[in-house]
Design an enzyme around this catalytic site. Sequence first.
Site, PDB file in Angstrom:
ATOM      1  N   ARG A 180      61.722  63.178  39.246  1.00 17.18           N
ATOM      2  CA  ARG A 180      62.285  63.672  40.499  1.00 17.18           C
ATOM      3  C   ARG A 180      61.412  63.235  41.662  1.00 17.18           C
ATOM      4  O   ARG A 180      60.192  63.090  41.529  1.00 17.18           O
ATOM      5  CB  ARG A 180      62.427  65.195  40.471  1.00 17.18           C
ATOM      6  CG  ARG A 180      61.124  65.949  40.324  1.00 17.18           C
ATOM      7  CD  ARG A 180      61.358  67.453  40.249  1.00 17.18           C
ATOM      8  NE  ARG A 180      60.133  68.160  39.924  1.00 17.18           N
ATOM      9  CZ  ARG A 180      60.041  69.133  39.024  1.00 17.18           C
ATOM     10  NH1 ARG A 180      61.107  69.504  38.342  1.00 17.18           N
ATOM     11  NH2 ARG A 180      58.892  69.728  38.799  1.00 17.18           N
ATOM     12  N   ASP A 253      54.919  80.133  41.401  1.00 24.08           N
ATOM     13  CA  ASP A 253      54.585  78.759  41.002  1.00 24.08           C
ATOM     14  C   ASP A 253      55.784  77.824  41.132  1.00 24.08           C
ATOM     15  O   ASP A 253      55.649  76.615  40.925  1.00 24.08           O
ATOM     16  CB  ASP A 253      54.039  78.721  39.564  1.00 24.08           C
ATOM     17  CG  ASP A 253      55.007  79.324  38.564  1.00 24.08           C
ATOM     18  OD1 ASP A 253      55.269  80.529  38.676  1.00 24.08           O
ATOM     19  OD2 ASP A 253      55.497  78.608  37.678  1.00 24.08           O
TER      20      ASP A 253
END
Length: 452
Positions: A180, A253
């Site tokens: 990505r 996170d």
Amino acid sequence: MPFSPQAYRPERSITALGEPFYDAVAPARFPQTRLRFRNDRVAAQVGLDALTDDEWVAHFGRLEPLPGSLEQPLALRYHGHQFRVYNPDIGDGRGFTFAQLRDASGRLMDLGTKGSGQTPWSRFGDGRLTLKGGVREVLATEMLEALNVPTSRSFSLIETGEELERNDEPSPTRGSVLVRLSHSHIRIGTFQRLAYHRDEEAMRRLVGYVLRELYGEDSDDPVRLLDLVVTRTATLAARYMAAGFVHGVLNSDNINVTGESFDYGPWRFAPVWDPAFVAAYFDHAGLYAFGRQPEAILWDVMQLAGSLRLLAESEPLIAALDRFAELYQPAIAEAVLWRLGRTPRGAGEDRATVQAVERALRATGIGIDRFFFDAFAQDLPAGYGEDWAEVRAALAGYAPRRARDHGYWQGEPCAMLIDEVEAIWAPIAASDDWRTFHTKVDAIRAMGEAMA
């Protein structure tokens, strides 16, 4: 190698942070590398669209380094609150930062992986990604990009020839590696780790890196950083809501400090405007339900503020946090009006219009995608009854921001509900038939063009 010297601008800025922030790792070696998706539209922005398929697979399937960028992948270290329970034993467990580049606008971008093998932070995981998980992430990012949500972009998906065992889907199942493109992978949890270890020097370094490299500001002021993150995340929360999107796992996170959404697991799009709708089957308390996402994102940003107490006083950090609500209100109005194809008129009027839309959607149970399709840049169709009278009157005062002149408006709304996700996956699983998948990606992009 066919890299454009004008467009291909490799970087390795993250190495300036130093060893405490990451572990150099080796990628997994896969028995097979079959290219399933390459995003040339995005690759062109970083000068990689001219790669042949063989070269593409070498870099994004066998994970051979890109020239001039990172010589070895880096698994980032971080902590995080997971469903509001602090966990100091996490980090990049099945992915890493593979390369850094500048895009066409000069932004520093990361190519990050998912399913690329084990790292020191894998714990008991195999470091792999299922092919279905990769397909789902491509669909999520394409849809979110079309709906104007700041998101990572799925760059590449390659099937690896491995058979994986999973408890939450039929096994063995096929494996994949996803790459990505993101505007950094620095998370709130990256700051939490340094606060946990009371590492003031490393915290200052990280604040300066984020401000200079990701926000383009010549500063190392932690309050300024929090102010920028509050602004970006309030916008992200608003656009999630306008898109009808439920991320599912808004742990600290999983919140990027650039306000860019990423890391899609149990995501779903809500069929109707139901604040209690949840995406993750394990979210029993509805912590990350559709209507609670702004609250969840703010809570995570509060953890960033707490971490920055290592460097700054409480009062200015609290003042920055207090701006989230005042920023969210105009952001949700702008996001909803964008999806309605209308030009904003003013804060008070826009907010009232959005509230009327939310009330009508909840009262009638009409599909979110259906309503926004029908209302884009035109009067509501006759079939919308008295429950929509307030919305109809409010929208009459707005000028369209663009015409319904794209062929997309001659068909039906493009949606991505869970049943369709399963229908796209079914022929891939049964007979390796990818036609439905590619047709859907084309349809999503057509919707994006029609609305842009």
